[in-house]
Design a protein around this motif. Sequence first.
Motif, PDB file in Angstrom:
ATOM      1  N   TYR A  41      20.959 -26.552  15.824  1.00 14.29           N
ATOM      2  CA  TYR A  41      20.612 -25.565  16.835  1.00 14.29           C
ATOM      3  C   TYR A  41      19.805 -26.278  17.920  1.00 14.29           C
ATOM      4  N   PRO A  42      20.034 -25.960  19.191  1.00 11.05           N
ATOM      5  CA  PRO A  42      19.313 -26.666  20.257  1.00 11.05           C
ATOM      6  C   PRO A  42      17.797 -26.566  20.097  1.00 11.05           C
ATOM      7  N   LEU A  59       9.761 -24.167  24.846  1.00  9.16           N
ATOM      8  CA  LEU A  59       9.541 -23.306  26.003  1.00  9.16           C
ATOM      9  C   LEU A  59       8.124 -22.773  26.005  1.00  9.16           C
ATOM     10  N   LEU A  60       7.711 -22.260  27.156  1.00  6.78           N
ATOM     11  CA  LEU A  60       6.464 -21.509  27.280  1.00  6.78           C
ATOM     12  C   LEU A  60       6.809 -20.104  27.746  1.00  6.78           C
ATOM     13  N   THR A 116       6.856 -21.531  22.491  1.00  4.66           N
ATOM     14  CA  THR A 116       7.915 -21.005  21.642  1.00  4.66           C
ATOM     15  C   THR A 116       9.076 -21.978  21.716  1.00  4.66           C
ATOM     16  N   ASN A 117      10.200 -21.612  21.129  1.00  3.66           N
ATOM     17  CA  ASN A 117      11.358 -22.491  21.132  1.00  3.66           C
ATOM     18  C   ASN A 117      12.606 -21.618  21.132  1.00  3.66           C
ATOM     19  N   LEU A 118      13.641 -22.112  21.769  1.00  5.02           N
ATOM     20  CA  LEU A 118      14.895 -21.362  21.774  1.00  5.02           C
ATOM     21  C   LEU A 118      15.380 -21.105  20.353  1.00  5.02           C
ATOM     22  N   ARG A 119      14.996 -21.968  19.419  1.00  5.32           N
ATOM     23  CA  ARG A 119      15.394 -21.793  18.021  1.00  5.32           C
ATOM     24  C   ARG A 119      14.877 -20.489  17.428  1.00  5.32           C
ATOM     25  N   ALA A 120      13.850 -19.919  18.044  1.00  5.13           N
ATOM     26  CA  ALA A 120      13.318 -18.649  17.538  1.00  5.13           C
ATOM     27  C   ALA A 120      14.353 -17.533  17.658  1.00  5.13           C
ATOM     28  N   PHE A 170       9.512 -20.935  30.549  1.00  5.49           N
ATOM     29  CA  PHE A 170       9.443 -22.153  31.341  1.00  5.49           C
ATOM     30  C   PHE A 170       9.655 -23.335  30.402  1.00  5.49           C
ATOM     31  N   PRO A 171      10.367 -24.373  30.831  1.00  2.00           N
ATOM     32  CA  PRO A 171      10.567 -25.533  29.968  1.00  2.00           C
ATOM     33  C   PRO A 171       9.237 -26.215  29.661  1.00  2.00           C
TER      34      PRO A 171
END
Length: 201
Positions: free
Chosen positions: A67-68, A72-73, A80-84, A150-151
Amino acid sequence: MQNYRRFLVDWLPWLVLAAVVFIPALRVPVVGTLQRGLLATGLLRPTLPQASTPAPAQPTAATGAAYPDVPLLTLDGHPTNLRALRGKVVFVNLWATWCPPCVAELPSIQALAARVDTQRVAFALVSLDQNPRRAQVFAQRRGLTLPIYFPAAPLPAPFETDAIPATFVLTPDGRVDFHHEGMADYDSQKVKAYLEGLAQP
């Protein structure tokens, strides 16, 4: 008088074009109006993958992870993370407040989000603004209710792109099934059905 008319015919269009290009106060409303007109005509509908021929699997991260990994913020600065969002179909849109095509397509994304089952489909607007406060104020003024991130690190493959807006749709296991660069109108029954179809177990 004839010379004046000749001047108008020969030079006025160029002067107007130069004014639109070089004066931001004119450029933003003119370009925005043209973009909204294109959206309204339906000429900018995204081309979705065919259900019978799913897009081939693509590497989702430089590390080859399932998973990517996209740190992130949140809008209020929490990590956080896109994986969430694993387990859901995820509609990721890269945008910025200084990008007129991005601004023009955001209402269609918000309208789409209001029509889909958000228990199965998640939306992530990833702002590339250098000043997060600018995106926060923009979202408040425009009434955006979708999650804005945001990245927190350079974006990995396959999210590296030289153009925005850029939109990606991830399957629940993190595979990129759809990728579109440039403005599009996403508020359609076809896009809704596509997203919810991907979310089926």
